[in-house]
Write an enzyme that holds these catalytic residues in place. Sequence first.
Site, PDB file in Angstrom:
ATOM      1  N   ASN A 191      -1.679   3.872   3.688  1.00  0.00           N
ATOM      2  CA  ASN A 191      -0.550   2.994   3.394  1.00  0.00           C
ATOM      3  C   ASN A 191      -0.762   1.920   2.531  1.00  0.00           C
ATOM      4  O   ASN A 191      -1.220   0.799   3.048  1.00  0.00           O
ATOM      5  CB  ASN A 191      -0.055   2.537   4.929  1.00  0.00           C
ATOM      6  CG  ASN A 191       1.022   1.418   4.685  1.00  0.00           C
ATOM      7  OD1 ASN A 191       2.140   1.347   3.635  1.00  0.00           O
ATOM      8  ND2 ASN A 191       1.553   0.775   5.785  1.00  0.00           N
ATOM      9  N   TRP A 192      -0.462   2.008   1.423  1.00  0.00           N
ATOM     10  CA  TRP A 192      -0.772   0.950   0.457  1.00  0.00           C
ATOM     11  C   TRP A 192       0.047  -0.164   0.116  1.00  0.00           C
ATOM     12  O   TRP A 192      -0.376  -1.363  -0.245  1.00  0.00           O
ATOM     13  CB  TRP A 192      -0.603   1.305  -1.124  1.00  0.00           C
ATOM     14  CG  TRP A 192      -2.003   2.317  -1.469  1.00  0.00           C
ATOM     15  CD1 TRP A 192      -2.946   2.642  -0.883  1.00  0.00           C
ATOM     16  CD2 TRP A 192      -2.038   3.103  -2.707  1.00  0.00           C
ATOM     17  NE1 TRP A 192      -3.931   3.458  -1.324  1.00  0.00           N
ATOM     18  CE2 TRP A 192      -3.168   3.799  -2.707  1.00  0.00           C
ATOM     19  CE3 TRP A 192      -1.191   3.092  -3.847  1.00  0.00           C
ATOM     20  CZ2 TRP A 192      -3.533   4.615  -3.736  1.00  0.00           C
ATOM     21  CZ3 TRP A 192      -1.406   3.988  -4.907  1.00  0.00           C
ATOM     22  CH2 TRP A 192      -2.593   4.443  -4.929  1.00  0.00           C
ATOM     23  N   LYS A 193       0.917  -0.341   1.506  1.00  0.00           N
ATOM     24  CA  LYS A 193       1.926  -1.518   1.562  1.00  0.00           C
ATOM     25  C   LYS A 193       2.199  -1.936   0.018  1.00  0.00           C
ATOM     26  O   LYS A 193       2.328  -1.191  -0.744  1.00  0.00           O
ATOM     27  CB  LYS A 193       1.161  -2.709   2.381  1.00  0.00           C
ATOM     28  CG  LYS A 193       0.596  -2.239   3.706  1.00  0.00           C
ATOM     29  CD  LYS A 193       0.371  -3.136   4.566  1.00  0.00           C
ATOM     30  CE  LYS A 193      -0.499  -2.430   5.751  1.00  0.00           C
ATOM     31  NZ  LYS A 193      -0.676  -3.441   6.848  1.00  0.00           N
ATOM     32  N   HIS A 248       7.486   1.308  10.541  1.00  0.00           N
ATOM     33  CA  HIS A 248       6.395   0.587  10.596  1.00  0.00           C
ATOM     34  C   HIS A 248       6.607  -0.851  11.155  1.00  0.00           C
ATOM     35  O   HIS A 248       7.692  -1.435  10.878  1.00  0.00           O
ATOM     36  CB  HIS A 248       5.739   0.178   9.038  1.00  0.00           C
ATOM     37  CG  HIS A 248       4.380  -0.382   8.953  1.00  0.00           C
ATOM     38  ND1 HIS A 248       4.349  -1.389   9.372  1.00  0.00           N
ATOM     39  CD2 HIS A 248       3.160   0.357   8.834  1.00  0.00           C
ATOM     40  CE1 HIS A 248       2.947  -1.755   9.248  1.00  0.00           C
ATOM     41  NE2 HIS A 248       2.380  -0.662   8.911  1.00  0.00           N
ATOM     42  N   GLU A 258       5.757  -3.687  10.199  1.00  0.00           N
ATOM     43  CA  GLU A 258       6.255  -4.655   9.432  1.00  0.00           C
ATOM     44  C   GLU A 258       7.578  -4.787   9.292  1.00  0.00           C
ATOM     45  O   GLU A 258       8.346  -5.553   9.111  1.00  0.00           O
ATOM     46  CB  GLU A 258       5.248  -4.795   8.019  1.00  0.00           C
ATOM     47  CG  GLU A 258       3.993  -5.273   8.382  1.00  0.00           C
ATOM     48  CD  GLU A 258       2.872  -4.552   7.492  1.00  0.00           C
ATOM     49  OE1 GLU A 258       3.336  -4.061   6.382  1.00  0.00           O
ATOM     50  OE2 GLU A 258       1.649  -4.970   7.959  1.00  0.00           O
ATOM     51  N   GLU A 273       0.400   2.334  16.382  1.00  0.00           N
ATOM     52  CA  GLU A 273      -0.114   1.210  15.590  1.00  0.00           C
ATOM     53  C   GLU A 273       0.114  -0.045  16.336  1.00  0.00           C
ATOM     54  O   GLU A 273       1.138  -0.687  16.412  1.00  0.00           O
ATOM     55  CB  GLU A 273       0.580   1.123  14.250  1.00  0.00           C
ATOM     56  CG  GLU A 273       0.154   2.283  13.235  1.00  0.00           C
ATOM     57  CD  GLU A 273      -0.015   1.783  11.764  1.00  0.00           C
ATOM     58  OE1 GLU A 273      -0.706   2.174  11.249  1.00  0.00           O
ATOM     59  OE2 GLU A 273       1.104   1.013  11.494  1.00  0.00           O
ATOM     60  N   GLY A 295      -3.956  -4.927  10.324  1.00  0.00           N
ATOM     61  CA  GLY A 295      -4.456  -6.075   9.346  1.00  0.00           C
ATOM     62  C   GLY A 295      -5.139  -7.273   9.980  1.00  0.00           C
ATOM     63  O   GLY A 295      -5.354  -8.303   9.080  1.00  0.00           O
ATOM     64  N   SER A 324      -6.499  -1.424  11.524  1.00  0.00           N
ATOM     65  CA  SER A 324      -7.968  -1.974  11.238  1.00  0.00           C
ATOM     66  C   SER A 324      -8.933  -0.864  11.309  1.00  0.00           C
ATOM     67  O   SER A 324     -10.193  -1.028  11.707  1.00  0.00           O
ATOM     68  CB  SER A 324      -8.324  -3.176  11.986  1.00  0.00           C
ATOM     69  OG  SER A 324      -7.483  -4.424  11.767  1.00  0.00           O
ATOM     70  N   GLY A 362      -4.339   1.061   6.443  1.00  0.00           N
ATOM     71  CA  GLY A 362      -3.621  -0.040   5.469  1.00  0.00           C
ATOM     72  C   GLY A 362      -4.822  -0.325   4.701  1.00  0.00           C
ATOM     73  O   GLY A 362      -5.040   0.412   3.568  1.00  0.00           O
ATOM     74  N   GLY A 363      -5.300  -1.639   4.901  1.00  0.00           N
ATOM     75  CA  GLY A 363      -6.302  -2.282   4.185  1.00  0.00           C
ATOM     76  C   GLY A 363      -7.573  -1.507   3.467  1.00  0.00           C
ATOM     77  O   GLY A 363      -7.619  -1.473   2.407  1.00  0.00           O
TER      78      GLY A 363
HETATM   79  C1  PEP Z   1      -0.874  -0.337   8.528  1.00  0.00           C
HETATM   80  O1  PEP Z   1      -0.364  -1.265   8.009  1.00  0.00           O
HETATM   81  O2  PEP Z   1      -0.310   0.828   8.773  1.00  0.00           O
HETATM   82  C2  PEP Z   1      -2.263  -0.590   9.069  1.00  0.00           C
HETATM   83  C3  PEP Z   1      -3.017   0.223  10.012  1.00  0.00           C
HETATM   84  O3  PEP Z   1      -3.008  -1.644   8.465  1.00  0.00           O
HETATM   85  P1  PEP Z   1      -4.655  -1.972   8.626  1.00  0.00           P
HETATM   86  O4  PEP Z   1      -5.443  -0.682   8.593  1.00  0.00           O
HETATM   87  O5  PEP Z   1      -4.904  -3.067   7.350  1.00  0.00           O
HETATM   88  O6  PEP Z   1      -4.613  -2.603   9.726  1.00  0.00           O
END
Ligand code: PEP
Length: 247
Positions: A9-11, A93, A95, A165, A171, A210, A231-232
């Site tokens: 998930n590049w956001k 998601h 967010e 999640e 994040g 994370s 994500g990150g």
């Molecule tokens: C996400 O936003 O779906 C996510 C899992 O982010 P991160 O891996 O950065 O916690």
Amino acid sequence: MRNRLVVANWKMNGSLEANARWAEAFLALEDAGCDAAVCAPSVYLSQMACLLKGSSVALGAQDVNEFESGAYTGEVSARMLAEIGCSYVIVGHSERRALYGDTDDRVALKAKAALAAGIHPIVCVGETLEEREAGETIAVVSRQLEAVIGKVGAEDFARCTVAYEPVWAIGTGKSATPEIAQEVHAALRAELTKHAAELGDKVRILYGGSVKPGNAASLFAMPDIDGGLIGGAALKAQDFYEICTAH
Ligand code: PEP
């Protein structure tokens, strides 16, 4: 047997140049040996469709509008995503739930719209820290899951993926322990099984929050964790690859 699925998930990150470099680096590596997908910002979906063409990496979007077409300025429909080559879309998601008002009901409508266009929804569920501390985790994730199953029906839900999640782990660098994640994944699977044994067996439940190359193997070793939503760490092709191949 559920094949591992790892989804990037590049956001709201990336650029034409950075995306091309990512694809070149990732595709130069050995086959990841699992199902992998990249959910890119919608403006880059056509670019990514070209870059990933002929590879085993699937394309996904990060959100979709619940309606078929019409006066919804700025929105993108499921048919458009399918036309551009998406086979997955993230819905619900945290967010989007927190910042853009996505309710359980709207998330369910988005999943239904995606399924109607032949796209697999990745349905995100997860509790906030406050909800966890109040002992409400299982009630919250079950409510979020049931909202979607109720709208799309158990039969069609077999074409969905669930992503657990925990909001407090996204994040923050603070992943759930494998044991904490497994406990919730097992509860989600039991919820699916209540609808149909086949659903519990078939639907993949990803963990997100994370995940990094260093903790992926212990999370993925859990019996009810079928992969990850990343994500990150997915912004670096090498890190994403190491997560895909973690053992
Ligand atoms: C996400 O936003 O779906 C996510 C899992 O982010 P991160 O891996 O950065 O916690």
